[in-house]
Design a protein around this motif. Structure first.
Motif, mmCIF file in Angstrom:
data_model
loop_
_atom_site.group_PDB
_atom_site.id
_atom_site.type_symbol
_atom_site.label_atom_id
_atom_site.label_comp_id
_atom_site.label_asym_id
_atom_site.label_seq_id
_atom_site.Cartn_x
_atom_site.Cartn_y
_atom_site.Cartn_z
ATOM 1 N N PHE A 109 0.837 -1.206 0.000
ATOM 2 C CA PHE A 109 0.000 0.000 0.000
ATOM 3 C C PHE A 109 0.874 1.260 0.000
ATOM 4 C CE2 PHE A 109 -3.738 -2.282 2.312
ATOM 5 C CZ PHE A 109 -4.220 -2.736 1.098
ATOM 6 N N ALA A 110 1.944 1.232 0.814
ATOM 7 C CA ALA A 110 2.842 2.385 0.889
ATOM 8 C C ALA A 110 3.496 2.651 -0.462
ATOM 9 C CB ALA A 110 3.914 2.147 1.957
ATOM 10 N N ASN A 111 3.972 1.594 -1.121
ATOM 11 C CA ASN A 111 4.600 1.759 -2.427
ATOM 12 C C ASN A 111 3.618 2.337 -3.442
ATOM 13 O OD1 ASN A 111 6.831 0.597 -1.270
ATOM 14 N ND2 ASN A 111 6.621 -1.365 -2.312
ATOM 15 N N ASP A 112 2.399 1.805 -3.416
ATOM 16 C CA ASP A 112 1.379 2.274 -4.359
ATOM 17 C C ASP A 112 1.092 3.753 -4.156
ATOM 18 O OD1 ASP A 112 -1.312 2.655 -5.644
ATOM 19 O OD2 ASP A 112 -1.117 0.498 -5.980
ATOM 20 N N ASP B 296 4.664 6.114 -4.508
ATOM 21 C CA ASP B 296 5.135 6.195 -5.888
ATOM 22 C C ASP B 296 4.229 7.085 -6.724
ATOM 23 O OD1 ASP B 296 7.446 4.718 -5.702
ATOM 24 O OD2 ASP B 296 6.565 2.843 -6.405
ATOM 25 N N ALA B 297 2.929 7.045 -6.432
ATOM 26 C CA ALA B 297 1.987 7.876 -7.184
ATOM 27 C C ALA B 297 2.142 9.351 -6.838
ATOM 28 C CB ALA B 297 0.549 7.416 -6.912
ATOM 29 N N VAL B 298 2.161 9.672 -5.548
ATOM 30 C CA VAL B 298 2.201 11.089 -5.164
ATOM 31 C C VAL B 298 3.553 11.722 -5.467
ATOM 32 C CG1 VAL B 298 0.435 10.766 -3.389
ATOM 33 C CG2 VAL B 298 2.849 10.596 -2.754
ATOM 34 N N GLN B 299 4.610 10.883 -5.573
ATOM 35 C CA GLN B 299 5.923 11.422 -5.909
ATOM 36 C C GLN B 299 6.213 11.384 -7.407
ATOM 37 O OE1 GLN B 299 9.142 10.817 -2.885
ATOM 38 N NE2 GLN B 299 7.816 9.175 -2.145
ATOM 39 N N TYR C 151 10.567 2.766 2.615
ATOM 40 C CA TYR C 151 11.009 2.208 1.346
ATOM 41 C C TYR C 151 10.705 3.165 0.189
ATOM 42 C CZ TYR C 151 11.504 -0.892 -2.630
ATOM 43 O OH TYR C 151 11.879 -1.429 -3.842
ATOM 44 N N THR C 152 9.510 3.738 0.188
ATOM 45 C CA THR C 152 9.167 4.714 -0.853
ATOM 46 C C THR C 152 8.685 6.045 -0.283
ATOM 47 O OG1 THR C 152 6.991 3.633 -1.013
ATOM 48 C CG2 THR C 152 8.620 3.094 -2.710
ATOM 49 N N GLY C 153 8.534 6.139 1.049
ATOM 50 C CA GLY C 153 8.026 7.360 1.645
ATOM 51 C C GLY C 153 9.057 8.032 2.531
ATOM 52 N N GLY C 154 8.646 9.131 3.158
ATOM 53 C CA GLY C 154 9.530 9.844 4.065
ATOM 54 C C GLY C 154 10.507 10.754 3.353
#
Length: 311
Positions: free
Chosen positions: A62-65, A68-71, A135-138
């Motif tokens: 969920f975090a990756n999805d 990755d979209a908002v960035q 992994y994809t956030g922060g």
């Protein structure tokens, strides 16, 4: 059930990415198999560890999805599987909320494991959740700076296998809650060694994913290892990790005179099939099936390895 409801249910299933579940289940299988072989198997801690691993995997998906979209890392040119946030199938706020709820559920489930394993499990559990987000956030997304491979190797391999073994051994042998460094019998060297094939093939799943996405990642600023160093290095990395995975059962068989640990070698022809595709292809059309096959390879290898360790 209406078409809208079916579509929404399928969208959430796509966001959870069930094809990635071998990365969650496999380390628990190996940790449990080793615990059986060493006489410390504890079914309830093993089962709870499995549930926690699956929840962390889904939360990370969920975090990756979402991130990755908002960035802007998921574009219209994406060759991989459909992402629900970037594709407009689910509102970004809902995906983000689902991420936090899933991680919260993992923490709730993990309270039992903390009660069994003490402070080390508390620290490892919180780090696992934090890494899943990071992994994809922060402020410094690991996957955007070439650290995704290290994250997968450590958390979906070393930590997951040894952690699964540890909570079972702790349940059987006992542990002081505030002891930070576990006793050797709770995390023996063989558990660390047994975690290496799972770590290696789990990382290979990411390598296939990143080879497929190299062109898109390069344009969106996602500096994975294949973006930094090219296809050749990524393919060499894939083969080196496969070599490590298959060397471990051979080494264990030689060191322990237990030929059953050689069972994972039955998957070598399938591994060669996946490797052949990666060495020749870069398109999503070819690598999407290869990605799923790498997950199946991990599952088959781990199941056979767990059986060999148990015997």
């Amino acid at each position: 059930m209406s078409t809208r409801e079916v579509s929404r249910s399928r969208a959430w299933l796509m966001a959870a990415r069930p094809q990635t579940m071998p990365a969650a289940v496999s380390p628990v299988l190996v940790g449990a198999g080793l615990a059986v072989g060493r006489g410390v198997f504890a079914p309830l801690p093993a089962l709870v560890a499995l549930l926690g691993a699956v929840l962390i995997q889904i939360g990370t998906n969920f975090a990756n999805d979402y991130y990755d979209a908002v960035q802007g890392a998921d574009t219209a040119d994406r060759e991989g599987f459909t992402r629900v946030t970037a594709g407009g199938l689910i509102d970004p706020a809902e995906v983000k909320r689902a991420m936090w709820l899933t991680f919260a559920a993992a923490i709730v489930v993990g309270t039992y494991l903390v009660a069994v394993g003490g402070l080390p499990i508390l620290i490892v559990g919180l780090l696992s959740v934090a890494a899943g987000v990071a992994y994809t956030g922060g402020p410094y997304p690991l996957g955007y700076h070439g650290l995704g491979d290290l994250f997968v190797f450590v958390f979906f391999g070393l930590v997951a296998v040894t952690g699964t073994y540890y909570v079972q051994a702790a349940a059987r042998l006992g542990v002081e809650f505030l002891t930070l460094v576990p006793r050797p019998e709770l995390v023996p060297l063989v558990a660390v060694v047994a975690s290496l094939p799972v770590a290696a093939i789990s990382t290979d799943i990411l390598v296939v994913n990143n080879v497929r996405d190299r062109e898109e990642d390069a344009t969106t600023g996602k500096r994975t290892l294949v973006v930094r160093f090219g296809y050749g290095v990524a393919r060499a990395q894939f083969l080196a990790l496969l070599a490590l995975a298959y060397a471990v059962p051979v080494g264990l068989a030689a060191a322990t005179s237990a030929p059953t640990t050689l069972l994972p070698l039955l998957t070598l022809p399938y591994a060669a099939l996946v490797a052949r595709t990666l060495l020749a292809e870069t398109s999503g059309e070819a690598l999407n099936p290869a990605l799923e096959r790498t997950g199946k390879l991990l599952a088959a290898f781990s199941a056979l390895f767990a059986l060999g360790l148990a015997l």
